[in-house]
Design an enzyme around this catalytic site. Sequence first.
Site, PDB file in Angstrom:
ATOM      1  N   ARG A 113       7.383 -12.843   7.323  1.00 35.27           N
ATOM      2  CA  ARG A 113       6.550 -11.988   6.395  1.00 35.27           C
ATOM      3  C   ARG A 113       7.839 -11.979   5.721  1.00 35.27           C
ATOM      4  O   ARG A 113       8.605 -11.173   5.241  1.00 35.27           O
ATOM      5  CB  ARG A 113       6.200 -10.665   6.950  1.00 35.27           C
ATOM      6  N   GLN A 203       2.632  -1.654  -0.352  1.00 34.64           N
ATOM      7  CA  GLN A 203       2.441   0.023  -0.928  1.00 34.64           C
ATOM      8  C   GLN A 203       2.194  -0.014  -1.726  1.00 34.64           C
ATOM      9  O   GLN A 203       3.026   0.085  -2.276  1.00 34.64           O
ATOM     10  CB  GLN A 203       3.844   0.417   0.483  1.00 34.64           C
ATOM     11  N   SER A 206       4.328   3.204  -2.501  1.00 29.65           N
ATOM     12  CA  SER A 206       5.131   3.080  -3.111  1.00 29.65           C
ATOM     13  C   SER A 206       5.418   2.564  -4.713  1.00 29.65           C
ATOM     14  O   SER A 206       5.742   3.068  -5.385  1.00 29.65           O
ATOM     15  CB  SER A 206       5.966   2.246  -2.051  1.00 29.65           C
ATOM     16  N   ASN A 345       1.994  -0.387   7.717  1.00 29.02           N
ATOM     17  CA  ASN A 345       3.812  -0.088   7.852  1.00 29.02           C
ATOM     18  C   ASN A 345       4.077   1.192   8.540  1.00 29.02           C
ATOM     19  O   ASN A 345       3.501   1.960   7.300  1.00 29.02           O
ATOM     20  CB  ASN A 345       4.304  -0.425   5.864  1.00 29.02           C
ATOM     21  N   TYR A 347       6.443   3.896   9.640  1.00 33.09           N
ATOM     22  CA  TYR A 347       8.085   4.483  10.153  1.00 33.09           C
ATOM     23  C   TYR A 347       8.446   5.957  11.220  1.00 33.09           C
ATOM     24  O   TYR A 347       9.317   5.701  11.029  1.00 33.09           O
ATOM     25  CB  TYR A 347       8.563   4.172   8.559  1.00 33.09           C
ATOM     26  N   GLU A 413       5.114  -3.947   9.234  1.00 30.14           N
ATOM     27  CA  GLU A 413       6.857  -3.393   9.003  1.00 30.14           C
ATOM     28  C   GLU A 413       6.523  -2.251  10.147  1.00 30.14           C
ATOM     29  O   GLU A 413       6.198  -1.145  10.056  1.00 30.14           O
ATOM     30  CB  GLU A 413       6.832  -2.683   7.527  1.00 30.14           C
TER      31      GLU A 413
HETATM   32  C1  NOJ Z   1       8.816  -0.014   3.178  1.00 30.04           C
HETATM   33  C2  NOJ Z   1       8.876  -0.801   1.652  1.00 30.04           C
HETATM   34  O1  NOJ Z   1       7.689  -1.734   1.674  1.00 30.04           O
HETATM   35  C3  NOJ Z   1      10.398  -1.753   2.074  1.00 30.04           C
HETATM   36  O2  NOJ Z   1      10.491  -2.931   0.783  1.00 30.04           O
HETATM   37  C4  NOJ Z   1      11.626  -0.837   2.557  1.00 30.04           C
HETATM   38  O3  NOJ Z   1      12.604  -1.539   2.219  1.00 30.04           O
HETATM   39  C5  NOJ Z   1      11.398  -0.149   3.641  1.00 30.04           C
HETATM   40  N1  NOJ Z   1       9.718   0.946   3.775  1.00 30.04           N
HETATM   41  C6  NOJ Z   1      12.670   0.434   4.102  1.00 30.04           C
HETATM   42  O4  NOJ Z   1      12.641   1.950   3.264  1.00 30.04           O
END
Ligand code: NOJ
Length: 526
Positions: A113, A203, A206, A345, A347, A413
């Site tokens: 990706r 995202q 963001s 995504n 985390y 992600e």
């Molecule tokens: C999400 C973002 O899409 C990516 O650009 C970023 O580096 C990662 N999170 C880690 O923060």
Amino acid sequence: MYHLFLHSQLDYRRDIMFTAVLVLMSVSGINGWTDTKVRRFRDNFLFGAATSAYQVEGGWDVDDKGENIWDRFLHEHPGVVADGRNGDVACDSYHKYQRDVEMLRELGVDHYRFSISWSRILPTGFSNEINEKGLEYYDNLIDELLKYDIKPMITLFHFDLPQTLQDLGGWANPLSVEWFEDYARVVFEKFGAKVKYWITINQPNSICVDGYGGIEFAPAVGSSGVGDYLCIKNVLLAHAKAYRLYEEEYKAKYKGSVGISLSVNWADSYDNKTENIESTDLYREFTIGLYMNPIWSKEGDFPAVVKKRVLQRSLEQGYRKSRLPEFSSDEIILLKGSADFLGANHYTTTLVKKAEKRFPSPSIDDDMGVELSQRSEWKTSQSSWLRSAPYGLYKMSIHINKVYDYPPVFITEHGWSTMRGLKDSSRVKILRDYFNALLFAIEDGTDVKGYTAWSLMDNIEWTAGSSERFGLYEVNFDSKEKTRKARLSALVYKRIIEERIVEENWKPDNLNISITKRKKYVKVEL
Ligand code: NOJ
């Protein structure tokens, strides 16, 4: 296994807590309860790695590339970057893409990706001028991937808007919807025959909340509680227009799939108090529902509770109407169903409490009225916001199944940040723990097609520069060659891809990594 889905909301909550405990116990083997079943990733489950243009390419002004908002932001405000390192050169992937593909072959992944830099191929932002040298770079990269049977998954937009368009208001201007559609057409036209997996936008939260509401992220508009909502509406519409464009003009011919990548971290109530549980539901609607509802809910549109809340606060603040702009009925129809898959995504997890303090207003924080925290027991990373809570991936998946009726999901992600160093045992642990949680989610009915590690290599972590490292490969930014070296996690990931299972105790003899012949997998329809 645990069939939760027909239960009432209350039962659901209780069951989900119970299940999460089981997940934790089996993942960590605590309390003497051991789950001996070996769970496998099916053969056509896709494993990959991700990067984005600004974060890795460099070559910020070569071969007629136009300036974008991150070039401008970090050139004008070098002090905002933790270690002063910006994307001017980054990993120099513009020149080293063959090495990047070699690394993907070493890992044995199925897909890569990466994103296209809009201003590299359209230096004015508009399609009046197409930069052939920019197109050539991506064409070479795609060909190099295809040569080795690695599927390109292209993100059209990963935060780096052409500065020319920002000067016209960027995503706050409703015309941005058309600008994006024109750009998407150029890309689909050029690469549609070779690329089958597309992500429109990465995202939106963001882009909009941090970049238009806040000032820590380019373009740093700082229009809190107003610009952020305007941006969210336009970004979602831009996504839908690009989706429909592909659907109408390219899908029959090229048979690809188009999704959008959303930040779907999990949020749990801080405790069992009703007011905190309610605040958590509201927070989820503001962070997940705001983006998912228009596309995946039956009725479409922004979530009713969010609309109600923002309207109420707006009127109290003296606005004549809601700061959250409305979708027209045509726009609601355009957006509904405009994705073949959810790019997830994921985390981390946060805990939510009803706020006692007041936030500056107007703002999304004030509209939500919640305070966030994380458990101190959760393992910390190199990023202040990122702690490990693997059960959150499981709960997020079940939540999305329940609320949005089992959408196909592709993890676009997931990752972990460390300092420099090749022996990244914390990343290894996090990978294993999250893979175990993912296997449970799949077993319990989540339609997950694939997983993409963030990131293939260390890169420019926006305003954190290179102080937070997310790479499976370490990059030596001080070297002219931007040398990349495999970390321990790269070897462990490679092994998981090969064996399709998570082996808690597997260790490589050394950190040497080499290309092995990969099994061919069948094409996965998303
Ligand atoms: C999400 C973002 O899409 C990516 O650009 C970023 O580096 C990662 N999170 C880690 O923060």
